[in-house]
Design a protein around this motif. Structure first.
Motif, PDB file in Angstrom:
ATOM      1  N   GLU A 115       0.773  -1.243   0.000  1.00  0.00           N
ATOM      2  CA  GLU A 115       0.000   0.000   0.000  1.00  0.00           C
ATOM      3  C   GLU A 115       0.805   1.294   0.000  1.00  0.00           C
ATOM      4  O   GLU A 115       0.409   2.254  -0.644  1.00  0.00           O
ATOM      5  N   GLN A 116       1.933   1.361   0.682  1.00  0.00           N
ATOM      6  CA  GLN A 116       2.660   2.630   0.717  1.00  0.00           C
ATOM      7  C   GLN A 116       3.786   2.701  -0.315  1.00  0.00           C
ATOM      8  O   GLN A 116       4.456   3.726  -0.423  1.00  0.00           O
ATOM      9  N   GLU A 117       3.965   1.627  -1.076  1.00  0.00           N
ATOM     10  CA  GLU A 117       5.014   1.631  -2.090  1.00  0.00           C
ATOM     11  C   GLU A 117       4.510   2.259  -3.377  1.00  0.00           C
ATOM     12  O   GLU A 117       3.326   2.198  -3.695  1.00  0.00           O
ATOM     13  N   SER A 118       5.439   2.827  -4.139  1.00  0.00           N
ATOM     14  CA  SER A 118       5.104   3.495  -5.393  1.00  0.00           C
ATOM     15  C   SER A 118       5.013   2.493  -6.540  1.00  0.00           C
ATOM     16  O   SER A 118       5.839   1.592  -6.656  1.00  0.00           O
ATOM     17  N   LEU A 119       3.989   2.665  -7.378  1.00  0.00           N
ATOM     18  CA  LEU A 119       3.871   1.861  -8.595  1.00  0.00           C
ATOM     19  C   LEU A 119       4.478   2.635  -9.761  1.00  0.00           C
ATOM     20  O   LEU A 119       5.325   2.136 -10.473  1.00  0.00           O
ATOM     21  N   ASN A 120       4.034   3.861  -9.943  1.00  0.00           N
ATOM     22  CA  ASN A 120       4.670   4.831 -10.835  1.00  0.00           C
ATOM     23  C   ASN A 120       4.091   6.204 -10.499  1.00  0.00           C
ATOM     24  O   ASN A 120       3.090   6.307  -9.788  1.00  0.00           O
ATOM     25  N   ALA A 121       4.713   7.244 -10.992  1.00  0.00           N
ATOM     26  CA  ALA A 121       4.327   8.605 -10.606  1.00  0.00           C
ATOM     27  C   ALA A 121       2.892   8.941 -11.016  1.00  0.00           C
ATOM     28  O   ALA A 121       2.162   9.576 -10.247  1.00  0.00           O
ATOM     29  N   GLU A 122       2.477   8.516 -12.195  1.00  0.00           N
ATOM     30  CA  GLU A 122       1.134   8.832 -12.677  1.00  0.00           C
ATOM     31  C   GLU A 122       0.067   8.181 -11.794  1.00  0.00           C
ATOM     32  O   GLU A 122      -0.904   8.830 -11.396  1.00  0.00           O
ATOM     33  N   ILE A 123       0.260   6.913 -11.471  1.00  0.00           N
ATOM     34  CA  ILE A 123      -0.702   6.205 -10.624  1.00  0.00           C
ATOM     35  C   ILE A 123      -0.671   6.761  -9.207  1.00  0.00           C
ATOM     36  O   ILE A 123      -1.720   6.998  -8.604  1.00  0.00           O
ATOM     37  N   ASP A 124       0.514   7.006  -8.682  1.00  0.00           N
ATOM     38  CA  ASP A 124       0.630   7.563  -7.333  1.00  0.00           C
ATOM     39  C   ASP A 124      -0.105   8.899  -7.231  1.00  0.00           C
ATOM     40  O   ASP A 124      -0.830   9.148  -6.266  1.00  0.00           O
ATOM     41  N   LYS A 125       0.061   9.748  -8.231  1.00  0.00           N
ATOM     42  CA  LYS A 125      -0.584  11.068  -8.226  1.00  0.00           C
ATOM     43  C   LYS A 125      -2.103  10.921  -8.304  1.00  0.00           C
ATOM     44  O   LYS A 125      -2.835  11.602  -7.594  1.00  0.00           O
ATOM     45  N   ALA A 126      -2.577  10.011  -9.142  1.00  0.00           N
ATOM     46  CA  ALA A 126      -4.025   9.802  -9.273  1.00  0.00           C
ATOM     47  C   ALA A 126      -4.623   9.346  -7.942  1.00  0.00           C
ATOM     48  O   ALA A 126      -5.676   9.837  -7.529  1.00  0.00           O
ATOM     49  N   LEU A 127      -3.958   8.417  -7.284  1.00  0.00           N
ATOM     50  CA  LEU A 127      -4.462   7.921  -6.005  1.00  0.00           C
ATOM     51  C   LEU A 127      -4.416   9.015  -4.940  1.00  0.00           C
ATOM     52  O   LEU A 127      -5.270   9.071  -4.055  1.00  0.00           O
ATOM     53  N   SER A 128      -3.449   9.901  -5.043  1.00  0.00           N
ATOM     54  CA  SER A 128      -3.328  11.006  -4.094  1.00  0.00           C
ATOM     55  C   SER A 128      -4.365  12.097  -4.361  1.00  0.00           C
ATOM     56  O   SER A 128      -4.913  12.684  -3.428  1.00  0.00           O
ATOM     57  N   ASP A 129      -4.650  12.362  -5.633  1.00  0.00           N
ATOM     58  CA  ASP A 129      -5.548  13.460  -6.001  1.00  0.00           C
ATOM     59  C   ASP A 129      -7.029  13.112  -5.848  1.00  0.00           C
ATOM     60  O   ASP A 129      -7.862  14.001  -5.658  1.00  0.00           O
ATOM     61  N   TYR A 130      -7.380  11.852  -5.950  1.00  0.00           N
ATOM     62  CA  TYR A 130      -8.777  11.426  -5.893  1.00  0.00           C
ATOM     63  C   TYR A 130      -9.260  11.455  -4.448  1.00  0.00           C
ATOM     64  O   TYR A 130      -8.489  11.230  -3.518  1.00  0.00           O
ATOM     65  N   PHE A 131     -10.558  11.712  -4.250  1.00  0.00           N
ATOM     66  CA  PHE A 131     -11.089  11.740  -2.887  1.00  0.00           C
ATOM     67  C   PHE A 131     -10.921  10.361  -2.248  1.00  0.00           C
ATOM     68  O   PHE A 131     -10.975   9.336  -2.912  1.00  0.00           O
ATOM     69  N   THR A 132     -10.704  10.356  -0.949  1.00  0.00           N
ATOM     70  CA  THR A 132     -10.419   9.098  -0.251  1.00  0.00           C
ATOM     71  C   THR A 132     -11.695   8.296  -0.008  1.00  0.00           C
ATOM     72  O   THR A 132     -12.804   8.770  -0.253  1.00  0.00           O
ATOM     73  N   LYS A 133     -11.503   7.089   0.528  1.00  0.00           N
ATOM     74  CA  LYS A 133     -12.636   6.207   0.820  1.00  0.00           C
ATOM     75  C   LYS A 133     -13.537   6.789   1.903  1.00  0.00           C
ATOM     76  O   LYS A 133     -14.652   6.331   2.079  1.00  0.00           O
ATOM     77  N   ASN A 134     -13.062   7.817   2.603  1.00  0.00           N
ATOM     78  CA  ASN A 134     -13.878   8.490   3.616  1.00  0.00           C
ATOM     79  C   ASN A 134     -14.415   9.816   3.110  1.00  0.00           C
ATOM     80  O   ASN A 134     -15.099  10.523   3.840  1.00  0.00           O
ATOM     81  N   GLY A 135     -14.045  10.191   1.888  1.00  0.00           N
ATOM     82  CA  GLY A 135     -14.532  11.436   1.315  1.00  0.00           C
ATOM     83  C   GLY A 135     -13.598  12.611   1.491  1.00  0.00           C
ATOM     84  O   GLY A 135     -13.874  13.696   1.016  1.00  0.00           O
ATOM     85  N   GLY A 136     -12.496  12.400   2.158  1.00  0.00           N
ATOM     86  CA  GLY A 136     -11.563  13.494   2.392  1.00  0.00           C
ATOM     87  C   GLY A 136     -10.468  13.551   1.343  1.00  0.00           C
ATOM     88  O   GLY A 136     -10.578  12.988   0.262  1.00  0.00           O
ATOM     89  N   THR A 137      -9.413  14.266   1.702  1.00  0.00           N
ATOM     90  CA  THR A 137      -8.259  14.343   0.825  1.00  0.00           C
ATOM     91  C   THR A 137      -7.143  13.525   1.449  1.00  0.00           C
ATOM     92  O   THR A 137      -7.189  13.174   2.618  1.00  0.00           O
ATOM     93  N   GLY A 138      -6.162  13.224   0.667  1.00  0.00           N
ATOM     94  CA  GLY A 138      -5.064  12.410   1.158  1.00  0.00           C
ATOM     95  C   GLY A 138      -4.823  11.267   0.207  1.00  0.00           C
ATOM     96  O   GLY A 138      -5.286  11.276  -0.921  1.00  0.00           O
ATOM     97  N   ALA A 139      -4.133  10.283   0.684  1.00  0.00           N
ATOM     98  CA  ALA A 139      -3.749   9.186  -0.196  1.00  0.00           C
ATOM     99  C   ALA A 139      -4.766   8.056  -0.149  1.00  0.00           C
ATOM    100  O   ALA A 139      -5.275   7.704   0.901  1.00  0.00           O
ATOM    101  N   ASN A 140      -5.072   7.528  -1.310  1.00  0.00           N
ATOM    102  CA  ASN A 140      -5.792   6.273  -1.430  1.00  0.00           C
ATOM    103  C   ASN A 140      -4.728   5.199  -1.528  1.00  0.00           C
ATOM    104  O   ASN A 140      -3.816   5.304  -2.349  1.00  0.00           O
TER     105      ASN A 140
END
Length: 140
Positions: free
Chosen positions: A27-52
């Motif tokens: 979960e905390q390891e990087s897959l690639n920059a594009e995927i990491d950024k998308a998971l970071s930019d998208y709203f979380t499973k709780n509706g907030g901001t932060g990392a998915n």
């Protein structure tokens, strides 16, 4: 409520990934920059901001050099695999067309689909595989 066995499920599934020599990331390891950024930019499973953070993720390439992100979510309770709506679709939206955070948080497939949606909305990937896995101990 019974205790979650999610660590056991993760251990089992990650062992399978390892035995097939798949280059998976936790979960905390990087897959690639594009995927990491998308998971970071998208709203979380709780509706907030932060990392998915999917429990595991893989970026597979086929013989035609196409890439397929695979996002895996584990749960450790009975009946926590998937929540479907009346049309037998993954129920990640409420009747008001808002995110159904309880389902996204509580069900493995719903969570994996949530992560896949992040990639669909914020990356160039169009074919994404979402996997949910769960299990439980039968006390009898």
């Amino acid at each position: 409520m019974a205790q979650s066995i999610e660590p056991n499920i993760a251990d089992l599934a990650n062992g399978w990934l390892k035995s097939h020599k798949l280059n998976y990331k936790l979960e905390q390891e990087s897959l690639n920059a594009e995927i990491d950024k998308a998971l970071s930019d998208y709203f979380t499973k709780n509706g907030g901001t932060g990392a998915n953070r999917p429990d595991a993720k893989i970026l597979l390439q086929d013989k035609n050099l196409n890439f397929y992100p695979i996002l895996i979510e584990y749960k450790g309770y009975k009946n926590s695999l998937i929540k479907l709506d009346a049309n037998h679709q993954v129920e990640n939206k409420t009747n008001k067309n808002e995110p159904h955070f309880k389902n996204i948080n509580s069900f493995a497939v719903n969570g994996a689909v949530h992560y896949a949606n992040a990639l669909l909305h914020h990356t160039s990937y169009t074919d994404i595989i979402a996997i949910g896995m769960t299990g439980y101990k039968d006390e009898s």
